[in-house]
Write a protein that holds these residues in place. Structure first.
Motif: not given
Length: 404
Positions: A181-201
């Protein structure tokens, strides 16, 4: 915040599939330990049932927190933490012989582990990775992977108990889980977030919006039934068959494996159909069909063949609710807080799981049979079929906020 780019969908589906195969496959086999552990420690079935009930309840309770952690720290970190908790929980079940410590420790460790490794943990990254037109299908693939785990792991668990011991089986499974499980977990990487325009919830706004939205409340009510039915059957089926005179343990193993096998197809096609037809109608049909299958099983003469037919039919309906339920949440609220909101829905599922597994043990101890619990499972299926019909799946319109 928004995502810079989507990770590779194929990689995410393979990695999450292995994680779900292990997490759900091992968990679905816990019913095989009911009798050997109870006999070894001199417990009634209610004690072990309570341990699994607490585990399922805490799995649901930890679900929203795991979702918040995933949205903040990343899927891979939370899944790795969950794998460590899972291994610790299996070892705890192997070595602890005091009832209250067994219930509390296994409940906390495995409840937390499943919250960090099962559907809610990977639903967010799958929803954010898959394009809209493939999202329901991708959820179906992930549900099918968990069903494959049930099909593949149950015979393994039964054979480990039979050829080694129930304690050794826990030790072996904990080692296998960590190594894979641990080696597979390393593949589940979300890309880094970037700022976006407009108000956010905000998280608080997202929670308040969902909890006060009527379609979300109906979805939560229906998912309670799913948990009650599948966990009662999954945990108590081996003991029920033995009580009714089917002494060959291979019948129960084969039945539970058949549930997993046929649910591979049920989950996949539920996800596929969810992209073509209203998900609320599909959910209602699944719950109603479950009640019909349960009624026919109880009315028919019991034999190995009737058990296999029941398992195949129930298996096709088993986790086919998962891709549709996650799909409804994503359709209404978007994918920004999908892990967290799926965790809230799943908490209802796990309250149902708690009652299903605990009532199975309690009412058996009280009455000497499972008749009342079967009846409750049947009636709840009809209830869930009705409450899913009026759900509005349309995307929620938000004024002054960018869509998630």
């Amino acid at each position: 915040m928004s995502r810079q780019q989507s990770p590779d969908l194929k990689t995410i589906l393979i990695a999450s599939g292995v994680v779900l195969t292990l997490a759900m496959g091992i968990r679905h086999g816990f019913g095989f330990w009911l009798q050997p552990i109870s006999q070894a420690h001199g417990w009634t079935r209610e004690t072990y049932s309570m341990a699994l009930a607490v585990q399922n309840l805490l799995w649901g309770a930890f679900g929203p927190l795991a979702g918040i952690a995933i949205d903040r720290f990343g899927t891979h970190r939370v899944v790795i933490f969950g794998a460590l908790c899972y291994a610790a929980g299996l070892l705890w079940m192997a070595i602890i012989d005091q009832a209250w410590l067994f219930i509390a420790g296994s409940g906390i460790l495995l409840g937390l582990a499943l919250a960090c490794t099962a559907f809610g943990a990977v639903s967010g990254i799958i929803g954010r990775t898959a394009p809209l037109e493939k999202r329901s299908w991708a959820f179906g693939i992930s549900s099918a992977a968990s069903s494959f785990g049930q099909f593949a792991m149950m015979p393994v668990e039964q054979q480990l108990i039979h050829h080694t011991s129930w304690q050794s089986a826990f030790f072996i499974l904990s080692a296998v889980l960590l190594l894979l499980m641990i080696p597979m977990a390393w593949q589940l990487r979300d890309p880094a977030p970037v700022a976006s325009e407009g108000p956010q919830q905000s998280i608080r706004q997202a929670i308040r919006e969902a909890l006060y939205y009527r379609p979300f409340q109906l979805l939560v009510a229906g998912y309670f039934v799913c948990g009650f039915q599948v966990v009662f059957i999954g945990v108590h089926m081996p003991a029920y068959l033995k009580d009714r005179g089917i002494m060959d343990p291979n019948v129960a193993v084969s039945a539970l494996a058949l549930i997993g096998l046929f649910n591979i197809f049920g989950s996949y096609y539920a996800g596929k159909l969810g992209g073509l037809f209203p998900k609320r109608y599909l959910l209602s049909s699944i719950y109603l069909s479950r009640s019909i299958v349960i009624a026919l099983f109880l009315l028919a003469p019991l034999s190995a063949y009737s058990v296999y037919i029941f398992a195949a039919a129930m298996g096709f309906l088993w986790l086919s609710t998962v891709p549709l339920t996650n799909g409804v949440v994503a359709s209404i609220f978007g994918v920004r807080y999908l892990s967290m909101l799926s965790g809230f829905v799943f908490f209802s599922h796990q309250v149902g799981s708690f009652l299903g597994v605990w009532l199975g043990g309690y009412l058996y101890t009280l009455n000497g049979n499972y008749n009342v619990v079967w009846g409750i499972a049947l009636m709840l299926g009809i209830f869930a079929a009705l409450v899913n019909l009026p759900i509005n799946e349309a995307a929620l319109k938000r004024e002054g906020l960018a869509h998630a």
